[in-house]
Write a protein that holds these residues in place. Structure first.
Motif, PDB file in Angstrom:
ATOM      1  N   GLY A 177      51.309  43.854  17.006  1.00 41.51           N
ATOM      2  CA  GLY A 177      51.455  42.411  17.174  1.00 41.51           C
ATOM      3  C   GLY A 177      51.125  41.697  15.886  1.00 41.51           C
ATOM      4  N   SER A 178      51.462  40.429  15.807  1.00 40.44           N
ATOM      5  CA  SER A 178      51.213  39.655  14.597  1.00 40.44           C
ATOM      6  C   SER A 178      49.733  39.337  14.461  1.00 40.44           C
ATOM      7  N   ALA A 179      49.304  39.191  13.207  1.00 41.61           N
ATOM      8  CA  ALA A 179      47.910  38.838  12.893  1.00 41.61           C
ATOM      9  C   ALA A 179      46.939  39.753  13.629  1.00 41.61           C
ATOM     10  N   THR A 180      47.242  41.033  13.618  1.00 41.77           N
ATOM     11  CA  THR A 180      46.441  41.982  14.384  1.00 41.77           C
ATOM     12  C   THR A 180      45.075  42.219  13.758  1.00 41.77           C
ATOM     13  N   GLY A 181      44.969  42.136  12.449  1.00 37.31           N
ATOM     14  CA  GLY A 181      43.739  42.534  11.792  1.00 37.31           C
ATOM     15  C   GLY A 181      43.719  44.040  11.625  1.00 37.31           C
ATOM     16  N   ALA A 182      42.691  44.560  11.009  1.00 38.58           N
ATOM     17  CA  ALA A 182      42.634  45.990  10.708  1.00 38.58           C
ATOM     18  C   ALA A 182      42.649  46.810  11.984  1.00 38.58           C
ATOM     19  N   PRO A 183      43.663  47.671  12.191  1.00 40.00           N
ATOM     20  CA  PRO A 183      43.677  48.530  13.380  1.00 40.00           C
ATOM     21  C   PRO A 183      42.488  49.488  13.382  1.00 40.00           C
ATOM     22  N   LEU A 184      42.017  49.810  14.578  1.00 35.43           N
ATOM     23  CA  LEU A 184      40.882  50.696  14.742  1.00 35.43           C
ATOM     24  C   LEU A 184      41.359  52.127  14.957  1.00 35.43           C
ATOM     25  N   VAL A 185      40.427  53.033  15.206  1.00 35.46           N
ATOM     26  CA  VAL A 185      40.754  54.454  15.309  1.00 35.46           C
ATOM     27  C   VAL A 185      41.672  54.698  16.507  1.00 35.46           C
ATOM     28  N   PRO A 186      42.866  55.278  16.322  1.00 40.62           N
ATOM     29  CA  PRO A 186      43.743  55.599  17.454  1.00 40.62           C
ATOM     30  C   PRO A 186      43.115  56.663  18.344  1.00 40.62           C
ATOM     31  N   HIS A 187      43.469  56.626  19.620  1.00 42.29           N
ATOM     32  CA  HIS A 187      42.974  57.635  20.557  1.00 42.29           C
ATOM     33  C   HIS A 187      44.152  58.361  21.182  1.00 42.29           C
ATOM     34  N   VAL A 188      44.083  59.687  21.200  1.00 37.71           N
ATOM     35  CA  VAL A 188      45.160  60.525  21.736  1.00 37.71           C
ATOM     36  C   VAL A 188      44.712  61.124  23.061  1.00 37.71           C
TER      37      VAL A 188
END
Length: 384
Positions: A60-71
Protein backbone atom coordinates in the motif's frame (compact mmCIF):
# COMPACT_ATOMS: atom_id res chain seq x y z
CA UNK A 1 42.28 -1.54 -1.74
CA UNK A 2 44.35 -0.03 1.11
CA UNK A 3 42.69 3.37 0.54
CA UNK A 4 39.24 1.77 0.77
CA UNK A 5 40.30 -0.08 3.94
CA UNK A 6 41.42 3.15 5.65
CA UNK A 7 38.27 4.94 4.46
CA UNK A 8 36.05 2.23 5.92
CA UNK A 9 37.63 2.43 9.37
CA UNK A 10 37.54 6.25 9.41
CA UNK A 11 33.85 6.18 8.45
CA UNK A 12 33.06 3.59 11.16
CA UNK A 13 34.84 5.62 13.87
CA UNK A 14 32.92 8.71 12.77
CA UNK A 15 29.63 6.86 12.99
CA UNK A 16 30.35 5.46 16.45
CA UNK A 17 31.20 8.96 17.67
CA UNK A 18 27.95 10.28 16.17
CA UNK A 19 25.95 7.63 18.06
CA UNK A 20 27.66 8.52 21.33
CA UNK A 21 27.11 12.27 20.94
CA UNK A 22 23.44 11.94 20.02
CA UNK A 23 22.72 9.42 22.78
CA UNK A 24 20.78 6.95 20.61
CA UNK A 25 18.90 4.21 22.44
CA UNK A 26 19.37 1.93 19.46
CA UNK A 27 21.81 1.84 16.60
CA UNK A 28 22.56 0.44 13.18
CA UNK A 29 26.05 0.54 11.76
CA UNK A 30 24.81 1.87 8.44
CA UNK A 31 22.61 4.60 9.95
CA UNK A 32 23.50 8.24 10.56
CA UNK A 33 24.78 10.84 8.18
CA UNK A 34 28.39 9.70 7.77
CA UNK A 35 29.31 8.81 4.19
CA UNK A 36 30.61 5.34 3.42
CA UNK A 37 33.25 4.15 0.95
CA UNK A 38 32.26 3.72 -2.69
CA UNK A 39 30.67 0.29 -3.31
CA UNK A 40 32.56 -2.19 -5.45
CA UNK A 41 31.63 -2.24 -9.14
CA UNK A 42 29.29 -5.09 -9.96
CA UNK A 43 30.10 -5.51 -13.63
CA UNK A 44 27.63 -6.89 -16.18
CA UNK A 45 25.02 -9.39 -15.03
CA UNK A 46 25.57 -12.87 -16.47
CA UNK A 47 22.53 -15.00 -15.51
CA UNK A 48 24.08 -18.40 -14.87
CA UNK A 49 20.91 -19.38 -13.01
CA UNK A 50 17.69 -18.48 -14.84
CA UNK A 51 15.13 -16.64 -12.67
CA UNK A 52 11.93 -14.86 -13.72
CA UNK A 53 9.51 -12.57 -11.95
CA UNK A 54 6.31 -14.58 -11.39
CA UNK A 55 4.15 -11.87 -9.76
CA UNK A 56 4.22 -8.61 -7.87
CA UNK A 57 2.01 -7.07 -5.19
CA UNK A 58 2.02 -4.05 -2.91
CA UNK A 59 1.51 -3.41 0.76
CA UNK A 60 0.00 0.00 0.00
CA UNK A 61 1.01 3.63 -0.32
CA UNK A 62 3.01 5.36 2.42
CA UNK A 63 3.57 2.00 4.05
CA UNK A 64 6.77 2.87 5.87
CA UNK A 65 9.56 0.36 6.40
CA UNK A 66 8.14 -3.18 5.99
CA UNK A 67 8.75 -5.52 8.91
CA UNK A 68 10.00 -9.11 8.95
CA UNK A 69 7.86 -11.31 6.62
CA UNK A 70 6.36 -14.46 8.10
CA UNK A 71 6.06 -17.72 6.15
CA UNK A 72 3.38 -20.32 6.98
CA UNK A 73 2.91 -23.19 4.51
CA UNK A 74 2.10 -21.42 1.17
CA UNK A 75 1.25 -18.04 2.70
CA UNK A 76 3.55 -15.11 3.42
CA UNK A 77 2.24 -12.44 5.78
CA UNK A 78 3.67 -8.93 5.53
CA UNK A 79 3.36 -5.80 7.64
CA UNK A 80 4.25 -2.19 7.03
CA UNK A 81 5.27 0.20 9.77
CA UNK A 82 2.07 2.19 9.17
CA UNK A 83 -0.08 -0.71 10.44
CA UNK A 84 -0.95 -2.38 7.12
CA UNK A 85 -1.00 -6.19 7.21
CA UNK A 86 -1.38 -8.39 4.14
CA UNK A 87 -1.40 -12.17 3.72
CA UNK A 88 -0.40 -13.31 0.22
CA UNK A 89 -0.65 -16.70 -1.45
CA UNK A 90 2.94 -17.20 -2.60
CA UNK A 91 1.85 -19.49 -5.43
CA UNK A 92 -0.16 -16.80 -7.23
CA UNK A 93 0.54 -13.45 -5.56
CA UNK A 94 -3.17 -13.15 -4.68
CA UNK A 95 -4.21 -11.57 -1.37
CA UNK A 96 -5.64 -13.95 1.23
CA UNK A 97 -6.59 -11.08 3.53
CA UNK A 98 -5.66 -7.46 4.18
CA UNK A 99 -6.27 -5.28 7.21
CA UNK A 100 -5.04 -2.15 8.93
CA UNK A 101 -4.59 -1.78 12.66
CA UNK A 102 -4.55 1.44 14.64
CA UNK A 103 -1.04 2.65 15.41
CA UNK A 104 2.34 2.43 13.72
CA UNK A 105 4.18 -0.86 14.13
CA UNK A 106 7.59 -1.57 15.63
CA UNK A 107 7.79 -5.38 15.41
CA UNK A 108 6.18 -8.27 13.59
CA UNK A 109 5.10 -10.62 12.28
CA UNK A 110 4.62 -13.76 14.39
CA UNK A 111 2.02 -16.34 13.47
CA UNK A 112 1.03 -19.99 13.90
CA UNK A 113 -1.28 -19.95 10.89
CA UNK A 114 -4.28 -18.75 12.89
CA UNK A 115 -3.11 -16.15 15.37
CA UNK A 116 -1.00 -13.29 13.98
CA UNK A 117 0.90 -11.02 16.38
CA UNK A 118 2.61 -7.64 15.97
CA UNK A 119 3.76 -4.92 18.37
CA UNK A 120 2.97 -1.23 17.95
CA UNK A 121 5.27 1.70 18.61
CA UNK A 122 3.00 2.49 21.56
CA UNK A 123 4.16 -0.85 23.05
CA UNK A 124 0.86 -2.64 22.40
CA UNK A 125 1.02 -6.36 21.63
CA UNK A 126 -1.75 -6.80 19.03
CA UNK A 127 -3.12 -10.23 18.09
CA UNK A 128 -5.38 -10.93 15.11
CA UNK A 129 -7.39 -14.01 14.18
CA UNK A 130 -7.49 -14.45 10.40
CA UNK A 131 -6.96 -10.72 9.92
CA UNK A 132 -9.40 -9.51 12.61
CA UNK A 133 -8.03 -7.88 15.75
CA UNK A 134 -8.81 -9.95 18.84
CA UNK A 135 -6.97 -8.19 21.64
CA UNK A 136 -4.12 -5.87 22.52
CA UNK A 137 -2.04 -5.60 25.67
CA UNK A 138 0.35 -2.80 26.64
CA UNK A 139 3.89 -3.75 27.69
CA UNK A 140 6.39 -1.57 29.52
CA UNK A 141 9.17 -1.38 26.92
CA UNK A 142 9.59 -1.02 23.18
CA UNK A 143 9.83 -4.20 21.12
CA UNK A 144 11.70 -4.80 17.84
CA UNK A 145 11.62 -8.61 17.72
CA UNK A 146 8.65 -10.34 16.05
CA UNK A 147 6.50 -12.16 18.61
CA UNK A 148 6.63 -15.94 18.58
CA UNK A 149 3.22 -17.63 18.39
CA UNK A 150 3.28 -21.29 19.44
CA UNK A 151 1.30 -23.68 21.59
CA UNK A 152 -1.64 -21.30 21.99
CA UNK A 153 0.65 -18.63 23.42
CA UNK A 154 2.25 -15.41 22.23
CA UNK A 155 5.83 -14.86 23.41
CA UNK A 156 7.35 -11.37 23.34
CA UNK A 157 10.97 -10.26 23.73
CA UNK A 158 11.09 -6.58 24.68
CA UNK A 159 14.04 -4.24 24.16
CA UNK A 160 14.70 -4.11 27.92
CA UNK A 161 15.39 -7.88 27.66
CA UNK A 162 12.13 -8.91 29.33
CA UNK A 163 10.51 -12.06 27.94
CA UNK A 164 6.72 -12.38 28.35
CA UNK A 165 4.05 -14.95 27.53
CA UNK A 166 0.37 -14.25 26.77
CA UNK A 167 -2.59 -16.52 26.16
CA UNK A 168 -3.19 -16.27 22.40
CA UNK A 169 -6.97 -16.38 22.70
CA UNK A 170 -7.60 -14.08 25.67
CA UNK A 171 -4.49 -11.90 25.93
CA UNK A 172 -3.99 -12.82 29.58
CA UNK A 173 -0.38 -12.40 30.65
CA UNK A 174 0.91 -15.77 31.81
CA UNK A 175 4.40 -14.90 32.98
CA UNK A 176 7.23 -12.39 32.64
CA UNK A 177 10.98 -12.91 32.99
CA UNK A 178 13.15 -9.79 33.37
CA UNK A 179 16.82 -9.73 32.46
CA UNK A 180 19.13 -6.73 33.09
CA UNK A 181 21.62 -5.77 30.42
CA UNK A 182 23.59 -2.95 28.86
CA UNK A 183 21.85 0.47 28.57
CA UNK A 184 21.86 0.54 24.74
CA UNK A 185 19.65 -1.71 22.64
CA UNK A 186 19.41 -2.42 18.92
CA UNK A 187 16.42 -1.25 16.93
CA UNK A 188 16.38 -4.51 14.98
CA UNK A 189 15.00 -8.00 15.52
CA UNK A 190 16.61 -10.24 18.10
CA UNK A 191 16.39 -13.99 18.67
CA UNK A 192 13.19 -15.67 19.90
CA UNK A 193 12.53 -19.24 18.71
CA UNK A 194 11.14 -22.57 19.87
CA UNK A 195 13.51 -25.54 20.03
CA UNK A 196 11.64 -28.71 20.97
CA UNK A 197 9.97 -27.94 24.33
CA UNK A 198 12.18 -24.94 25.12
CA UNK A 199 11.76 -21.24 24.37
CA UNK A 200 15.15 -19.89 23.27
CA UNK A 201 15.87 -16.15 23.48
CA UNK A 202 18.91 -14.03 22.73
CA UNK A 203 19.73 -12.00 25.84
CA UNK A 204 22.85 -9.80 26.05
CA UNK A 205 25.13 -12.01 23.96
CA UNK A 206 23.73 -15.29 25.29
CA UNK A 207 21.30 -17.88 24.04
CA UNK A 208 19.03 -18.59 27.00
CA UNK A 209 16.67 -21.55 27.22
CA UNK A 210 13.42 -20.85 29.08
CA UNK A 211 10.45 -22.94 30.13
CA UNK A 212 7.52 -21.86 27.92
CA UNK A 213 5.14 -22.64 30.79
CA UNK A 214 6.77 -20.59 33.56
CA UNK A 215 9.64 -18.55 32.07
CA UNK A 216 12.15 -20.28 34.35
CA UNK A 217 15.71 -20.35 32.97
CA UNK A 218 16.82 -23.84 31.98
CA UNK A 219 20.25 -23.07 30.54
CA UNK A 220 22.51 -20.33 29.17
CA UNK A 221 25.16 -20.40 26.45
CA UNK A 222 27.35 -17.30 25.87
CA UNK A 223 28.34 -16.41 22.29
CA UNK A 224 29.90 -13.02 23.12
CA UNK A 225 30.73 -10.88 26.14
CA UNK A 226 30.69 -7.08 26.54
CA UNK A 227 33.96 -5.42 25.56
CA UNK A 228 35.30 -1.94 24.98
CA UNK A 229 35.17 1.23 27.03
CA UNK A 230 31.78 2.76 26.11
CA UNK A 231 28.17 1.65 25.80
CA UNK A 232 28.27 1.34 21.99
CA UNK A 233 31.35 -0.88 21.95
CA UNK A 234 29.93 -3.03 24.78
CA UNK A 235 26.71 -3.82 22.92
CA UNK A 236 26.58 -7.60 22.31
CA UNK A 237 22.97 -8.35 21.35
CA UNK A 238 22.19 -11.45 19.29
CA UNK A 239 20.44 -10.59 16.01
CA UNK A 240 18.00 -12.42 13.76
CA UNK A 241 17.78 -14.42 11.64
CA UNK A 242 19.47 -17.51 13.03
CA UNK A 243 20.25 -20.91 11.52
CA UNK A 244 18.82 -23.97 13.22
CA UNK A 245 19.53 -27.55 12.18
CA UNK A 246 18.11 -29.98 14.73
CA UNK A 247 19.60 -29.14 18.12
CA UNK A 248 22.27 -26.89 16.57
CA UNK A 249 21.44 -23.18 16.72
CA UNK A 250 23.90 -20.71 15.17
CA UNK A 251 23.61 -16.95 15.62
CA UNK A 252 25.43 -13.66 15.28
CA UNK A 253 26.36 -11.35 18.13
CA UNK A 254 26.22 -7.77 16.84
CA UNK A 255 29.68 -6.57 15.69
CA UNK A 256 31.38 -9.29 17.75
CA UNK A 257 31.10 -12.92 16.72
CA UNK A 258 29.23 -15.77 15.09
CA UNK A 259 28.86 -19.09 16.83
CA UNK A 260 26.89 -22.29 17.28
CA UNK A 261 25.27 -23.85 20.34
CA UNK A 262 24.13 -27.43 20.98
CA UNK A 263 20.81 -26.72 22.69
CA UNK A 264 20.43 -30.32 23.95
CA UNK A 265 23.64 -30.02 25.96
CA UNK A 266 23.55 -26.21 26.43
CA UNK A 267 27.10 -26.23 25.09
CA UNK A 268 28.84 -23.64 22.92
CA UNK A 269 30.32 -25.60 20.02
CA UNK A 270 32.45 -22.76 18.63
CA UNK A 271 32.63 -19.01 18.13
CA UNK A 272 34.52 -16.90 15.59
CA UNK A 273 35.13 -13.17 15.57
CA UNK A 274 32.97 -11.43 12.99
CA UNK A 275 32.19 -7.77 12.47
CA UNK A 276 28.61 -7.89 11.22
CA UNK A 277 25.19 -6.57 12.16
CA UNK A 278 22.82 -8.89 10.25
CA UNK A 279 21.85 -12.47 11.01
CA UNK A 280 22.77 -15.78 9.38
CA UNK A 281 21.41 -18.62 7.31
CA UNK A 282 22.80 -22.04 6.66
CA UNK A 283 22.38 -25.80 6.50
CA UNK A 284 24.07 -28.80 8.11
CA UNK A 285 27.30 -28.13 6.21
CA UNK A 286 27.82 -24.36 6.20
CA UNK A 287 26.73 -20.96 7.51
CA UNK A 288 26.48 -17.76 5.50
CA UNK A 289 26.60 -14.15 6.66
CA UNK A 290 27.51 -10.61 5.68
CA UNK A 291 30.03 -8.38 7.39
CA UNK A 292 29.22 -4.72 7.96
CA UNK A 293 31.57 -3.72 5.13
CA UNK A 294 29.61 -5.88 2.65
CA UNK A 295 31.94 -8.89 2.68
CA UNK A 296 29.98 -12.12 2.25
CA UNK A 297 31.41 -15.02 4.27
CA UNK A 298 30.80 -18.75 4.58
CA UNK A 299 31.84 -20.76 7.64
CA UNK A 300 31.90 -24.54 8.04
CA UNK A 301 29.19 -25.42 10.52
CA UNK A 302 31.18 -28.24 12.14
CA UNK A 303 34.01 -26.10 13.51
CA UNK A 304 33.55 -22.47 12.40
CA UNK A 305 36.49 -22.46 10.03
CA UNK A 306 36.12 -20.08 7.09
CA UNK A 307 35.14 -21.73 3.80
CA UNK A 308 35.24 -18.60 1.62
CA UNK A 309 34.80 -14.83 1.56
CA UNK A 310 33.66 -12.60 -1.29
CA UNK A 311 34.32 -8.87 -1.72
CA UNK A 312 32.00 -8.53 -4.74
CA UNK A 313 29.36 -6.66 -2.71
CA UNK A 314 31.77 -4.73 -0.51
CA UNK A 315 30.55 -1.39 0.93
CA UNK A 316 26.93 -2.11 0.05
CA UNK A 317 24.25 -2.21 2.75
CA UNK A 318 23.16 -5.83 2.62
CA UNK A 319 20.35 -7.86 4.11
CA UNK A 320 21.00 -11.08 5.93
CA UNK A 321 21.37 -13.99 3.47
CA UNK A 322 18.82 -16.62 2.48
CA UNK A 323 20.13 -20.04 1.48
CA UNK A 324 18.00 -21.22 -1.44
CA UNK A 325 18.99 -24.23 -3.51
CA UNK A 326 22.45 -23.65 -4.96
CA UNK A 327 22.24 -19.92 -4.18
CA UNK A 328 22.90 -17.53 -1.34
CA UNK A 329 20.34 -14.75 -1.86
CA UNK A 330 21.13 -11.24 -0.56
CA UNK A 331 19.33 -7.93 -1.08
CA UNK A 332 20.97 -4.50 -1.05
CA UNK A 333 19.95 -0.90 -0.42
CA UNK A 334 19.70 -0.07 -4.14
CA UNK A 335 16.92 -2.60 -4.68
CA UNK A 336 19.07 -5.31 -6.26
CA UNK A 337 18.83 -8.97 -5.27
CA UNK A 338 22.09 -10.90 -5.63
CA UNK A 339 22.23 -14.67 -6.14
CA UNK A 340 25.68 -16.01 -5.26
CA UNK A 341 26.98 -19.56 -5.45
CA UNK A 342 26.86 -21.28 -2.08
CA UNK A 343 30.07 -23.09 -3.05
CA UNK A 344 32.38 -20.12 -3.58
CA UNK A 345 30.37 -16.86 -3.71
CA UNK A 346 30.58 -16.37 -7.46
CA UNK A 347 27.59 -14.53 -8.99
CA UNK A 348 24.76 -16.60 -10.47
CA UNK A 349 22.25 -13.84 -11.25
CA UNK A 350 21.16 -10.33 -10.25
CA UNK A 351 17.50 -9.29 -10.00
CA UNK A 352 16.05 -5.78 -10.08
CA UNK A 353 13.12 -4.35 -8.12
CA UNK A 354 11.84 -0.78 -7.72
CA UNK A 355 15.18 0.74 -6.69
CA UNK A 356 14.07 1.75 -3.19
CA UNK A 357 16.17 -0.83 -1.38
CA UNK A 358 15.40 -4.32 -0.10
CA UNK A 359 13.77 -3.83 3.30
CA UNK A 360 14.06 -7.27 4.89
CA UNK A 361 15.83 -10.56 4.48
CA UNK A 362 14.34 -12.41 1.46
CA UNK A 363 12.17 -15.44 2.22
CA UNK A 364 11.22 -18.54 0.23
CA UNK A 365 7.84 -20.29 0.15
CA UNK A 366 6.04 -22.49 -2.39
CA UNK A 367 9.09 -22.58 -4.72
CA UNK A 368 9.01 -18.78 -4.79
CA UNK A 369 11.64 -16.26 -3.72
CA UNK A 370 9.91 -13.27 -2.12
CA UNK A 371 11.50 -9.88 -1.56
CA UNK A 372 9.98 -6.70 -0.13
CA UNK A 373 11.22 -3.19 -0.85
CA UNK A 374 11.19 -0.06 1.27
CA UNK A 375 8.37 1.34 -0.85
CA UNK A 376 6.26 -1.68 0.05
CA UNK A 377 6.54 -3.49 -3.28
CA UNK A 378 6.47 -7.29 -3.05
CA UNK A 379 8.07 -9.44 -5.74
CA UNK A 380 7.76 -13.19 -6.32
CA UNK A 381 10.58 -14.77 -8.35
CA UNK A 382 10.83 -18.36 -9.60
CA UNK A 383 13.50 -20.32 -11.46
CA UNK A 384 13.07 -20.66 -15.22
Amino acid sequence: MARHHRGWHAWRRSLLLTMLLTGLTGCSLWGGGASRPQPAELGPNVPVLGVRQAWSAHLGSATGAPLVPHVQETTVTLAGADGTLVAIDARTGAEVWRTHIDGALAAGIGSDGRWTAVVSRNNDVVVLDEGREQWRQRVAAQTYTPPLVAGGRVFVLAADRTVMAFDAQTGQRLWSQARPGEPLVLRQPGVLIAVKDTLVAGLSGRLVGLSPDTGAVRWEAPLASPRGTNDVERLVELVAPISRVGESVCARAFQAAVGCVDTDRAAVLWTQKSNGSEGLDGDSAALYGVESDGTVTSWRRADGSRAWSSLRLQYRKLTAPLLLGRSVVIGDDTGLVHLLSREDGTPLNRLSTDGSGIAATPVAVADTLIVVTRKGSVYGFRPD
